[in-house]
Design a protein around this motif. Sequence first.
Motif, short mmCIF file in Angstrom:
data_model
loop_
_atom_site.label_atom_id
_atom_site.label_comp_id
_atom_site.label_asym_id
_atom_site.label_seq_id
_atom_site.Cartn_x
_atom_site.Cartn_y
_atom_site.Cartn_z
N VAL A 86 0.84 -1.21 0.00
CA VAL A 86 0.00 0.00 0.00
C VAL A 86 0.87 1.26 0.00
CG1 VAL A 86 -1.68 1.29 1.35
CG2 VAL A 86 -1.93 -1.17 1.10
N ILE A 87 1.93 1.28 0.83
CA ILE A 87 2.81 2.46 0.88
C ILE A 87 3.51 2.64 -0.46
CG2 ILE A 87 4.78 3.46 2.04
CD1 ILE A 87 2.23 3.42 3.71
N CYS A 88 3.95 1.54 -1.10
CA CYS A 88 4.61 1.64 -2.40
C CYS A 88 3.65 2.19 -3.46
CB CYS A 88 5.14 0.27 -2.82
SG CYS A 88 6.04 0.28 -4.37
N TYR A 89 2.37 1.77 -3.42
CA TYR A 89 1.39 2.28 -4.38
C TYR A 89 1.15 3.77 -4.19
CZ TYR A 89 -3.13 3.26 -6.51
OH TYR A 89 -4.13 3.83 -7.24
N LEU A 90 0.99 4.20 -2.91
CA LEU A 90 0.74 5.62 -2.65
C LEU A 90 1.92 6.48 -3.09
CD1 LEU A 90 -0.92 5.42 0.88
CD2 LEU A 90 -2.05 5.84 -1.30
N ALA A 91 3.15 6.01 -2.83
CA ALA A 91 4.33 6.81 -3.19
C ALA A 91 4.54 6.86 -4.69
CB ALA A 91 5.57 6.22 -2.51
N THR A 92 4.18 5.80 -5.42
CA THR A 92 4.48 5.75 -6.85
C THR A 92 3.38 6.37 -7.69
OG1 THR A 92 5.66 3.69 -6.41
CG2 THR A 92 5.18 4.21 -8.70
N PHE A 93 2.09 6.12 -7.35
CA PHE A 93 0.97 6.49 -8.22
C PHE A 93 0.09 7.61 -7.66
CE2 PHE A 93 2.01 2.03 -8.93
CZ PHE A 93 2.22 2.01 -10.29
N LEU A 122 12.98 2.43 -1.03
CA LEU A 122 12.24 2.77 -2.26
C LEU A 122 12.80 4.02 -2.93
CD1 LEU A 122 9.88 2.32 -4.20
CD2 LEU A 122 8.43 3.60 -2.60
N PHE A 123 13.14 5.05 -2.16
CA PHE A 123 13.57 6.33 -2.74
C PHE A 123 15.09 6.42 -2.84
CE2 PHE A 123 9.28 7.40 -1.57
CZ PHE A 123 8.88 8.28 -2.56
N ASN A 124 15.79 5.29 -2.81
CA ASN A 124 17.23 5.29 -3.05
C ASN A 124 17.50 5.54 -4.53
OD1 ASN A 124 19.95 4.97 -3.05
ND2 ASN A 124 19.96 2.96 -2.09
N PRO A 125 18.26 6.59 -4.90
CA PRO A 125 18.46 6.87 -6.33
C PRO A 125 19.14 5.72 -7.08
CG PRO A 125 19.14 8.75 -5.00
CD PRO A 125 18.86 7.65 -4.06
N LEU A 126 20.02 4.98 -6.40
CA LEU A 126 20.68 3.86 -7.08
C LEU A 126 19.68 2.77 -7.43
CD1 LEU A 126 23.90 3.58 -4.88
CD2 LEU A 126 23.67 4.60 -7.13
N LYS A 146 9.90 5.48 -17.32
CA LYS A 146 10.81 6.55 -16.89
C LYS A 146 10.08 7.88 -16.74
CE LYS A 146 15.26 8.66 -18.07
NZ LYS A 146 14.77 10.03 -17.83
N GLU A 147 9.16 8.18 -17.67
CA GLU A 147 8.51 9.50 -17.67
C GLU A 147 7.46 9.60 -16.57
OE1 GLU A 147 6.04 12.36 -20.79
OE2 GLU A 147 6.86 10.43 -21.42
N ASN A 148 6.65 8.54 -16.36
CA ASN A 148 5.50 8.63 -15.47
C ASN A 148 5.79 8.18 -14.04
OD1 ASN A 148 3.89 9.55 -17.56
ND2 ASN A 148 3.33 7.49 -18.20
N TRP A 149 6.80 7.34 -13.82
CA TRP A 149 7.00 6.79 -12.47
C TRP A 149 8.40 7.09 -11.91
CZ3 TRP A 149 4.86 1.65 -14.74
CH2 TRP A 149 3.46 1.76 -14.90
N ILE A 150 9.45 6.81 -12.69
CA ILE A 150 10.81 6.97 -12.15
C ILE A 150 11.16 8.45 -11.94
CG2 ILE A 150 13.26 6.51 -12.57
CD1 ILE A 150 11.66 4.04 -11.94
N ASP A 151 10.88 9.30 -12.96
CA ASP A 151 11.22 10.72 -12.83
C ASP A 151 10.47 11.41 -11.68
OD1 ASP A 151 12.96 10.39 -14.86
OD2 ASP A 151 11.69 11.26 -16.43
N PRO A 152 9.13 11.19 -11.50
CA PRO A 152 8.46 11.79 -10.33
C PRO A 152 9.05 11.32 -9.00
CG PRO A 152 6.83 11.11 -11.94
CD PRO A 152 8.13 10.59 -12.42
N LEU A 153 9.40 10.04 -8.90
CA LEU A 153 10.01 9.56 -7.64
C LEU A 153 11.36 10.25 -7.39
CD1 LEU A 153 9.21 5.74 -7.82
CD2 LEU A 153 8.20 7.42 -6.29
N MET A 154 12.14 10.45 -8.45
CA MET A 154 13.42 11.14 -8.28
C MET A 154 13.22 12.60 -7.87
SD MET A 154 15.81 8.93 -8.82
CE MET A 154 17.28 9.84 -9.26
N PRO A 158 14.31 14.42 -2.42
CA PRO A 158 14.80 15.28 -1.32
C PRO A 158 13.78 15.45 -0.20
CG PRO A 158 15.34 16.23 -3.46
CD PRO A 158 14.41 15.10 -3.73
N GLU A 159 12.48 15.70 -0.56
CA GLU A 159 11.47 15.88 0.49
C GLU A 159 11.29 14.61 1.30
OE1 GLU A 159 11.24 16.80 -2.56
OE2 GLU A 159 10.68 18.92 -2.65
N VAL A 160 11.29 13.46 0.64
CA VAL A 160 11.13 12.19 1.36
C VAL A 160 12.32 11.95 2.27
CG1 VAL A 160 10.91 9.69 1.06
CG2 VAL A 160 9.65 11.23 -0.43
N GLN A 161 13.54 12.32 1.83
CA GLN A 161 14.72 12.15 2.68
C GLN A 161 14.61 12.99 3.95
OE1 GLN A 161 17.01 9.90 1.93
NE2 GLN A 161 18.01 10.29 3.89
#
Length: 681
Positions: A86-93, A122-126, A146-154, A158-161
């Motif tokens: 559930v946390i992964c879904y909320l953070a990604t979508f 989850l929010f580790n850039p590597l 990359k456009e819809n999921w990876i770039d928004p997470l990147m 900083p805020e999540v950190q």
Amino acid sequence: MACYGKCIETVIKHLDQFKPERDNPEQFLEAVSTSLQALSPQKQAFIMEVLSGCLEYRKLLTVVVDAFYVRDGRLCLWADYSLFEVICYLATFQLEELGFRLFSHIIKSQPLHKMCKFLGFLFNPLNLGSWIKDEWSLVYETAYVKENWIDPLMRWQPEVQELITQLQGVLTNQSPPSKTKTKVTEPKEFNLTAPRPRAIPVPEPVPEVAKTRPVPRSTYQPPREQQLLEVTKRHNRWKAEELLLRANIEAMRCAVPRTRGERAEGHSLLQGSPTPSVTAAPTLPQPNNAPVKLNTAAVLREAALYQRQVEKELQRVDKLVDGAGDFSEFLEWQKKMQAKDREEQLAAGECRRLQGKLSHEEAILARKQVELEKKQKAERQKEETAELMQQCAERRLQEERSVKELVEQVMETQKNVRAAQTKLLKGRRQIVQEVMEESRELLQRSAEAAKEEQRRRCELTAQLRALETQPTRKGKLVDLTQIPGYGLEGEMSIVELRERLALLKEAQQRKQEEKRDQIIRGKRAKSQELQNAVEQVALCRAANGRTAALRWEEKKAQSATAGAPSQDERVLELQRRIREKAAQRRGQGAQPHVSAPQALRPKPRVSRGSGQCCWGGREGARRCGGPGAAVGGGAHGRGGGAAAQREAQRRLELEQSRERRLRALVQEGMACGPARPLGAA
């Protein structure tokens, strides 16, 4: 936070009940929606949206959560699998729609230590840029991922950190939760007879410690031998420097023509008067001839060296007695070749100096050429930069137009998505009703299995307690004189073993005493041999000192008769090239100042300490000390031109004589090395 926590708990409970191998997602969602009729419409919409999204993107969420359990979540419970989904879904979508503030409230409503671990993973850039992107690209297209999921997470990283660091601070300041203690059986004491009080033991007498000896004064004072060695060392160094200085001055007096002032200076040095360049040696007390204490290795090494020299000399005498030839002719030839080698070394040193001067002139010419090339290169770079700036401006306008078109397309697709979501919810409600009936039957079966397991555990516990209550024997008699009787070779009782060990210990002590006596006898013999070697080394040192003094006198006489180094063709060729380069450099430097007046031209500076002009070397001699050169300009040239010219000429000659003297000292040090051994002898 409590509201969000309850909604997330409801979603997790329904996710745990969903079985993909036997449940239809649409029917399952319809059954869930019917069971949520008692909640408010806002909570119901949030729960259904999160639950449907988790079921739709289950493949993507499973990839991340499984990897989390393998890498960072080895100590996490598998019961929290649905929570991490559930946390992964909320953070990604849903992070863009919910907003970061609402997302942080949802995270804080869950266990903080679990959220810190999962969000950091989850929010580790590597991880996002490597294997998560590759695994999701196997299900969807790479560009879409990359456009819809990876770039928004990147972007949100900083805020999540910051949120993670805040949660870790709360965890460190939070007191550990108090554990509820289970009721433990309280034992009661036996009613036994009270023991008698123990008697107070008599204190043992304090042992008297022997009085320690005071520390001797010699511990904090350096030994007298070391002081004598320091005095002897300073005296020998001063004596060696004085002998070397006198020899060098005598060699320069014979080899180099000097001015009247230099003759007076050399005469004062020979007479023993102090000069500015040589400091007078301090008056030192005459040291006693204290013997220098050497270690064993040094004495034996030096004795072996002298023994080899004696053997070589005896072999040479035997050969001469047998009729071998003399080496006098070879030694004369060797001296001639050595003199020739010294002349070649002088020529090579002069060549190196002139090559350095030539490279300096060439470097000046090359530096001017590089400056011109850099100016041309800078102008070309400015033109290219202006063209690139214009191209960037045009590209930026095109990108803005494409972004506007993309925003309009996204708005249209969002309208179609909402209509499809409503249809999907209706289909899922039907599935939920069917799943509820099956779940009830499964709960009944699991309750019956749990009762049977509890009954079996109670029976095992009763059996274990019955075994513990059986009495056991706690004691065993041991006879030290009895043989165990295991059937081993050499088997014996403990008393016999102790007696044999005592006899073995006595034999070892006797062996150690014999070995100690043998070592002492060997040390005495070795010290006697070492004393004989020291006496032999002293005799050999005295003989070597006398031979070294004779060799020094011979080399001193040879250096006095040596002349100035002859000119070489290479030296003449290098001097000619240096004159050409210097003329070329002066020609290039004088081109921009041809029309300058005489008063504005630079004046050569004369240094006070060394007497060299600012150009230095032979060029400075030609400019400052030539027949037509003027040392000053303006009023100074008119007032005392002749006196200043004579002063500059005198200083130039002094500088050249010092250079020749230094060159002679270097050559003498290369050819006549035994100056230090003579002083030491």
